[in-house]
Each structure stands twice: as C-alpha cells, then as structure tokens.
Scaffold this motif. Structure first.
Motif, short mmCIF file in Angstrom:
data_model
loop_
_atom_site.label_atom_id
_atom_site.label_comp_id
_atom_site.label_asym_id
_atom_site.label_seq_id
_atom_site.Cartn_x
_atom_site.Cartn_y
_atom_site.Cartn_z
N ILE A 157 0.84 -1.21 0.00
CA ILE A 157 0.00 0.00 0.00
C ILE A 157 0.87 1.25 0.00
O ILE A 157 0.62 2.21 -0.74
CB ILE A 157 -0.96 -0.02 1.21
CG1 ILE A 157 -1.97 -1.16 1.06
CG2 ILE A 157 -1.67 1.32 1.35
CD1 ILE A 157 -2.89 -1.31 2.25
N ARG A 158 1.91 1.25 0.83
CA ARG A 158 2.80 2.41 0.88
C ARG A 158 3.54 2.61 -0.45
O ARG A 158 3.76 3.75 -0.88
CB ARG A 158 3.80 2.26 2.03
CG ARG A 158 3.20 2.57 3.40
CD ARG A 158 4.29 2.72 4.45
NE ARG A 158 4.83 1.42 4.82
CZ ARG A 158 4.35 0.68 5.83
NH1 ARG A 158 3.33 1.13 6.55
NH2 ARG A 158 4.90 -0.47 6.12
N LEU A 159 3.89 1.51 -1.10
CA LEU A 159 4.56 1.60 -2.39
C LEU A 159 3.67 2.25 -3.43
O LEU A 159 4.10 3.16 -4.16
CB LEU A 159 5.00 0.21 -2.85
CG LEU A 159 5.63 0.12 -4.25
CD1 LEU A 159 6.91 0.95 -4.31
CD2 LEU A 159 5.89 -1.33 -4.62
N LEU A 160 2.41 1.81 -3.51
CA LEU A 160 1.50 2.39 -4.47
C LEU A 160 1.19 3.84 -4.15
O LEU A 160 1.02 4.68 -5.05
CB LEU A 160 0.20 1.57 -4.53
CG LEU A 160 0.29 0.22 -5.25
CD1 LEU A 160 -1.05 -0.48 -5.23
CD2 LEU A 160 0.75 0.41 -6.69
N SER A 161 1.09 4.15 -2.86
CA SER A 161 0.86 5.54 -2.46
C SER A 161 2.02 6.43 -2.89
O SER A 161 1.83 7.55 -3.38
CB SER A 161 0.67 5.63 -0.95
OG SER A 161 -0.49 4.93 -0.54
N ALA A 162 3.24 5.92 -2.74
CA ALA A 162 4.41 6.68 -3.15
C ALA A 162 4.45 6.88 -4.66
O ALA A 162 5.02 7.86 -5.16
CB ALA A 162 5.68 5.96 -2.69
N MET A 163 3.83 5.94 -5.40
CA MET A 163 3.79 6.05 -6.86
C MET A 163 2.63 6.91 -7.33
O MET A 163 2.43 7.07 -8.54
CB MET A 163 3.69 4.65 -7.47
CG MET A 163 4.91 3.78 -7.20
SD MET A 163 4.69 2.07 -7.76
CE MET A 163 4.55 2.29 -9.54
N GLY A 164 1.84 7.44 -6.36
CA GLY A 164 0.78 8.37 -6.73
C GLY A 164 -0.59 7.76 -6.87
O GLY A 164 -1.52 8.43 -7.33
N ALA A 165 -0.76 6.50 -6.50
CA ALA A 165 -2.06 5.85 -6.61
C ALA A 165 -3.00 6.38 -5.52
O ALA A 165 -2.61 6.58 -4.38
CB ALA A 165 -1.92 4.34 -6.48
N GLY A 166 -4.27 6.61 -5.90
CA GLY A 166 -5.26 7.10 -4.96
C GLY A 166 -5.88 5.95 -4.17
O GLY A 166 -5.63 4.78 -4.45
N PRO A 167 -6.73 6.27 -3.19
CA PRO A 167 -7.36 5.23 -2.37
C PRO A 167 -8.18 4.23 -3.17
O PRO A 167 -8.16 3.03 -2.89
CB PRO A 167 -8.25 6.03 -1.42
CG PRO A 167 -7.65 7.39 -1.37
CD PRO A 167 -7.08 7.62 -2.73
N GLY A 168 -8.89 4.73 -4.20
CA GLY A 168 -9.71 3.82 -5.01
C GLY A 168 -8.86 2.84 -5.78
O GLY A 168 -9.20 1.65 -5.86
N ARG A 169 -7.78 3.30 -6.36
CA ARG A 169 -6.89 2.41 -7.12
C ARG A 169 -6.19 1.42 -6.20
O ARG A 169 -6.01 0.25 -6.56
CB ARG A 169 -5.88 3.23 -7.89
CG ARG A 169 -5.16 2.45 -8.98
CD ARG A 169 -4.51 3.39 -9.97
NE ARG A 169 -3.91 2.67 -11.08
CZ ARG A 169 -4.58 2.23 -12.13
NH1 ARG A 169 -5.88 2.43 -12.20
NH2 ARG A 169 -3.97 1.59 -13.11
N ILE A 170 -5.78 1.87 -5.03
CA ILE A 170 -5.16 0.96 -4.06
C ILE A 170 -6.15 -0.11 -3.64
O ILE A 170 -5.78 -1.29 -3.50
CB ILE A 170 -4.66 1.76 -2.83
CG1 ILE A 170 -3.47 2.64 -3.22
CG2 ILE A 170 -4.28 0.82 -1.70
CD1 ILE A 170 -3.02 3.56 -2.12
N PHE A 171 -7.40 0.28 -3.48
CA PHE A 171 -8.42 -0.70 -3.08
C PHE A 171 -8.62 -1.77 -4.14
O PHE A 171 -8.66 -2.96 -3.83
CB PHE A 171 -9.74 0.03 -2.80
CG PHE A 171 -10.86 -0.89 -2.41
CD1 PHE A 171 -10.97 -1.35 -1.11
CD2 PHE A 171 -11.80 -1.28 -3.34
CE1 PHE A 171 -12.00 -2.20 -0.75
CE2 PHE A 171 -12.83 -2.14 -2.99
CZ PHE A 171 -12.93 -2.60 -1.69
N THR A 172 -8.76 -1.35 -5.40
CA THR A 172 -9.04 -2.31 -6.46
C THR A 172 -7.81 -3.15 -6.84
O THR A 172 -7.95 -4.31 -7.23
CB THR A 172 -9.55 -1.58 -7.72
OG1 THR A 172 -8.60 -0.58 -8.12
CG2 THR A 172 -10.89 -0.92 -7.43
#
Length: 262
Positions: A157-172
């Motif tokens: 989750i932290r990796l995707l957040s650092a890459m700019g992914a939003g909560p919806g994209r992290i969820f899916t």
C-alpha cells in the motif's frame, strides 16, 4: 515429475480414505441394525433409508425446491450486505470501532431464539425463512472479508501511495484481490450453514420445505424419511460448497496456482 506423482497420491488419498471410512461405517451400521433387530422407527438401516429416499423422491424434490429457493435468496442477501458492510468498515475506522464489536456480540444470540420472533413479526411465509438464512450467513462473510482487508500487506500500500495511486486504485489493485481468499473462506462457511438456516425456519412454521417434511415425518414416526431428508440436506450443502469452490477457482486462479506450487 516426482512432485506430480506425490500430488496425485495426496489427491487420491484425500478422496479414497474418507469414502472408504464412510462406506465402512455404513456397513457396520447396517450389520448392527440387523443383528440387534432394533425397531425401524427407532433406527432404520442405511438400506431402508435409501428405500425411503426413493419412495418419497417426488415429495422430497418438491420440498427441496422450496428450501433451495429460500437458501439462495438468503445467501444472496447476506453476500450483498456482508460485502457492503465489510467494505464500509474498511473505509471508516470510526465505523469499524462502532460496529465490529456489535457484530461479535450478535453471534452470542442463538438463531433458534431469534427465528420465532421473525415468525411472529412476518408470519409463516417466505420472508422469515430468508431472513433466518441471511442472519446465519451474514456474520462469517462480513468478518472474514473485514479481516482480509485489514491484513493486506501495508508495504504494498505504501509503495502504491508513493507512486501516486489514490485510495480507489489501491483498493481495487491491492486490498480487494488480497481479501478475496478471506471472503471465499467466509462464503464457504456461510454456504454450508445456509441450508441449515432455511430448515430451522421451516421447523418453526411452514407449509413446504425440508424442515416441515422432517417435522411431519418425525411426528408420524417415519424415521427413515427423517434420515432421507437429512441426506438430502447434506447433499444440498455439499453442492453449495462445491459451487462456491468453483467460483473461487475462477475468480482467483493466481491463488490456486500458488497453492499448487507449494
């Protein structure tokens, strides 16, 4: 090659040993009934139960259709509400703190005590049976899916957040795929309990269904028909379990490939 052979042996043992054990128990049961000459209305033998199943096949089919209908509706409602509530709990920590303990406490209330109230409130029609099934199935689906969301790899989750992914994209992309095995674990439990929930509702008041069939048969001392209904209920529960397992394999092929390589 050696791993494939070992896998085949394990699969064969997993099928053969339980089947052999069950067959042995049935043979011992049949012999014990004949030797003891126990009255059939007390304990019929397996052969008599199979005979009763065949003789009452049309009646059992009619009652089974009603039970299947109630089970399908109740399980479907439980799946929809369970997914919605577990997802809402994941998105809101305040909601988790407010609702999660209540979900745990709700399971201390026996369903057999709630079912008569549903009969009083909603009558003897379809609705109370569907609600009983939904109540039985709701908890394992919701709790397992909520735990699946909570146990997702936080590093990912932290990796995707650092890459700019939003909560919806992290969820899916992360949370939902990782939580699916937990969801199907809960769904398997709910599926095997669903038929039991419908039968409990029918016991307390119904005009059709395997529960009322068992009640009438026991009141008439037709014990072989009671066992025949139990056999049908068991087969229905197994069928639901196998359907859920098939859907799980289609939905999560990567999960089962990973298990097969271990």
């Amino acid at each position: 090659m050696r791993r494939s052979l070992n896998t085949d042996k394990r699969d064969f043992a997993a099928i053969f040993l339980p089947g052999f054990t069950l067959l042995s128990l049935l043979v011992l049961w049949e012999i014990a009934v004949h030797l003891s000459q126990v009255e059939p209305w007390i304990l019929p033998g397996p052969s008599q139960i199979i005979g009763a199943l065949w003789q009452a096949r049309e009646l059992l089919w009619q009652h089974s259709i009603q039970t299947i209908y109630e089970t399908t509706l109740g399980l479907g409602i439980a799946v929809v509400i369970g997914i919605a509530l577990a997802t809402a709990i994941e998105w809101s920590q305040s909601l988790r703190k407010a609702i999660y303990p209540l979900l745990i406490v709700s399971q201390t209330i026996p369903i057999i005590a709630v079912a008569p109230l549903l009969i009083i409130w909603f009558g003897y029609g379809l609705l109370p049976k569907v609600l009983v099934v939904a109540l039985v199935c709701f908890f394992p689906i919701t709790i397992n899916l909520a735990d699946g969301y909570r146990l997702v790899d936080r590093e990912m989750i932290r990796l995707l957040s650092a890459m700019g992914a939003g909560p919806g994209r992290i969820f899916t992309m992360v949370k939902l795929p990782a939580a699916l095995p937990f969801f199907f674990s809960g769904l398997r439990i709910a599926g095997t309990y669903s038929v039991m929930g419908a039968v409990i509702g029918e016991w307390l008041g119904a005009t059709k269904g395997l529960g009322i069939f068992m009640t009438r048969s026991s009141q008439s001392y037709l014990t072989d028909r009671v066992f025949a209904a139990i056999l049908v209920i068991t087969c229905l529960s197994l069928a639901i379990y196998l359907i859920i397992e098939g859907v799980a394999r289609l939905t999560m092929p990567w999960y089962y490939r990973k298990k097969e390589t271990i």
